[in-house]
Design an enzyme around this catalytic site. Structure first.
Site, PDB file in Angstrom:
ATOM      1  CG  ASP A   1      -2.430   0.457   0.943  1.00  0.00           C
ATOM      2  OD1 ASP A   1      -2.337   1.709   0.499  1.00  0.00           O
ATOM      3  OD2 ASP A   1      -3.390  -0.064   0.793  1.00  0.00           O
TER       4      ASP A   1
ATOM      5  CG  HIS B   1      -4.341   2.155  -2.074  1.00  0.00           C
ATOM      6  ND1 HIS B   1      -4.317   3.095  -0.994  1.00  0.00           N
ATOM      7  CD2 HIS B   1      -5.757   2.037  -2.307  1.00  0.00           C
ATOM      8  CE1 HIS B   1      -5.505   3.386  -0.670  1.00  0.00           C
ATOM      9  NE2 HIS B   1      -6.369   2.698  -1.521  1.00  0.00           N
TER      10      HIS B   1
ATOM     11  CD  GLU C   1      -9.966   3.754  -0.869  1.00  0.00           C
ATOM     12  OE1 GLU C   1     -10.898   4.159   0.013  1.00  0.00           O
ATOM     13  OE2 GLU C   1      -8.739   3.429  -0.640  1.00  0.00           O
TER      14      GLU C   1
HETATM   15  C1  ACM Z   1     -11.187  -0.246   0.934  1.00  0.00           C
HETATM   16  O1  ACM Z   1     -11.483  -0.157   2.004  1.00  0.00           O
HETATM   17  N1  ACM Z   1     -10.340   0.829   0.229  1.00  0.00           N
HETATM   18  C2  ACM Z   1     -11.094  -1.333   0.005  1.00  0.00           C
END
Ligand code: ACM
Ligand code: ZN
Length: 513
Positions: A173, A247, A311
């Site tokens: 991440d 991410h 995201e």
């Molecule tokens: C998430 O909570 N971004 C999968």
């Protein structure tokens, strides 16, 4: 309530008979199949932890024994546990079935020895058991806060006690990279470490409130192989998650050329969602991620490989000449389709290697890759859409499965959490099959899982506090048959069950806190 009927998750059928079986240091353990070896080894270890007694394994049939017997017409993960005065028998067709039989047997062993030192009475009973869902998972975020491998094994032990069978391991991440990759040692020398971490809640307070302490770590390949085997011996598959295209800050901090702008970046000390992601127009990105995945596939034999997909801001892609050139060259409509194109590339890549891609529900945007499965986290909608389109789904809606949310609406005395409100009762009531699915569509729901994002779980004990006992409730929602579920009845079993967690030294949130 007596202990034998306190098994969590609740078995499909449990019938109590007359009399008892006496288990002592002289009780032999017998297997008529090597498939039961992991279950036996596990039971011997756990029984020793509980009683201080080492049961012996024996090759011969004997009365008064605990016997594991192959019954090939039982479905995988199913088992029969028979406790009679003359002996105990666990029948199954596969290792996981034997394991779950052994787990249920352990939960029948009273904590005290009421008939004298070193002897336990088990009630006569017959259990026939089968899970409702094939995917019963917990997701562990080892990026936001790194946990030592010894603790990950403890976590797996506690998962196994609840018949969970998937550990979805969030390993990369913005804030770190946790997998050793031989071809790119900079991922562990640079990407695995951040200078410091955000203190307090992201939403309150200034932007500059950091602890000033470096944080990081990674798991070596040898450690990862070890933990994969450790989990497998407990019926648990580890599904690794390698995040793309968003991410990705920890990677582009080490390899800024893999971003759209060229950086510079630092491994993020903050939580949140960031604009800088992998450049979808740069072929080097695909080479890099394929190399990484090739090594990941060597470590993790799981059918599914999680590629994140959540995201991903499109801000940079909109301005990046390479990304725009890709959109044009591939005849894509927009940046959403560019993301789909990205994911489709890895769907094809993983499928060619006999694996399957799974990603968070944003991978639906711009069209879903052919073989991809969807993990529905923003609610049920993504899961419903995917199942209706014929794709497999794992339900992980934040409203019911985000175990990083607060456990009570009264936050006094609770550790700082990301937010939300997810009491034990709500997790227990969770129903993974959305009502809007037909019976045929519902077959695409493989199961569900609880999420442990660790921004605010600085230590492993904090993860335990957030996970349990809510994961006990989730285990039942995923294993046991459909409604009605009686929360009060569950609580009375849970009170007994928590003594097992006490013995395992689990820092769960007390029921009457
Ligand atoms: C998430 O909570 N971004 C999968
Ligand atoms: Zn770009």
């Amino acid at each position: 309530m007596s202990q034998f009927s306190s098994i969590i998750p609740r078995p499909l059928e449990l019938e109590v008979g007359q009399g008892n079986f006496q288990i002592s240091r002289d009780t032999p353990l017998i297997a008529d199949t090597p498939v039961a070896q992991d279950a036996i080894a596990w039971f011997v270890g756990e029984f020793y932890s509980q009683s201080g007694i080492s049961l012996r394994q024996s090759g011969e049939g004997a009365s008064g024994a605990i016997t594991m017997r192959l019954q090939s017409d039982l479905a995988p993960e199913n088992y029969v546990l028979s406790i009679r005065p003359e002996g105990v028998e666990i029948r199954a067709s596969e290792a996981s079935g034997f394991f779950y039989g052994a787990v249920s047997l352990l939960q029948c062993v009273p904590f005290e020895s009421p008939i004298g030192v070193g002897e336990w009475q088990l009630p006569t009973l017959e259990i026939r058991d089968a899970p409702r869902f094939g995917w019963r998972g917990l997701m562990l975020d080892s990026v936001r806060h790194f946990q030592p491998l010894s603790w990950v094994k403890k976590f797996i032990d506690v998962m196994a006690l609840h018949k969970f069978n998937v550990l979805h391991w969030h390993l990369t991440d913005d804030q770190g990279w946790r997998v050793e990759i031989d071809k790119y040692p900079v991922l562990t020398s640079v990407s695995a470490w951040r200078k410091q971490s955000r203190v307090g809640h992201e939403l309150n307070g200034g932007d500059d409130d950091f602890d000033g302490r470096p944080h990081g770590g990674f798991y070596s390949k040898q450690q990862l192989r070890d933990v994969v085997a450790y989990a497998a011996a407990r019926g648990i598959t580890i599904v690794p998650e390698i995040e793309m295209p968003g991410h990705a800050t920890s990677v582009i901090a080490a390899y800024p050329d893999l971003s759209c702008t060229g950086g510079p970046f630092e491994v993020s000390p903050k939580w949140g969602i960031f604009d800088d992601v992998f450049c979808a127009g740069n072929d080097d990105v695909f080479r890099f991620l394929e190399d990484v995945l090739n090594e990941v596939l060597e470590i993790f034999p799981s059918q599914f490989i999680h590629v994140g997909g959540d995201e991903c801001h499109k801000t940079r892609w909109k301005e990046c000449p390479k990304c725009q050139a890709r959109i044009k060259a591939e005849g894509l409509a927009d940046e959403n389709e560019l993301q789909s194109w990205f994911v489709r590339h890895f769907d094809t890549f993983l499928s060619a290697k006999g694996r399957r891609l799974i990603g968070w529900d944003e991978i639906l945007e711009g069209g879903l890759a052919q073989n991809a499965a969807v993990m529905s986290w923003r609610g049920e909608e993504g899961g419903v859409a995917a199942a209706k389109a014929g794709h497999d789904v794992v339900m992980a809606p934040h409203q019911q499965t985000y175990l990083d949310y607060y456990q009570t609406s009264n936050r006094d005395g609770e550790p700082l959490s990301i937010g939300g409100d997810l009491p034990l009762s709500k997790v227990y009531a969770y129903e993974p099959i959305p009502q809007s699915l037909s019976a045929d569509e519902a077959k695409h729901v493989l199961g569900g899982q609880g999420q442990l994002w660790t921004e605010y779980m600085l230590r492993p004990e904090s993860v335990e506090y957030m996970a349990f006992p809510r994961a006990c409730a989730l285990a039942e929602a995923l294993w046991s048959s459909v409604q009605p579920r009686d929360f009060d009845e569950f609580l009375s079993r849970l009170e007994i069950h928590l003594r097992l967690l006490d013995r395992m030294n689990v820092n769960y949130r007390p029921l009457n806190k």
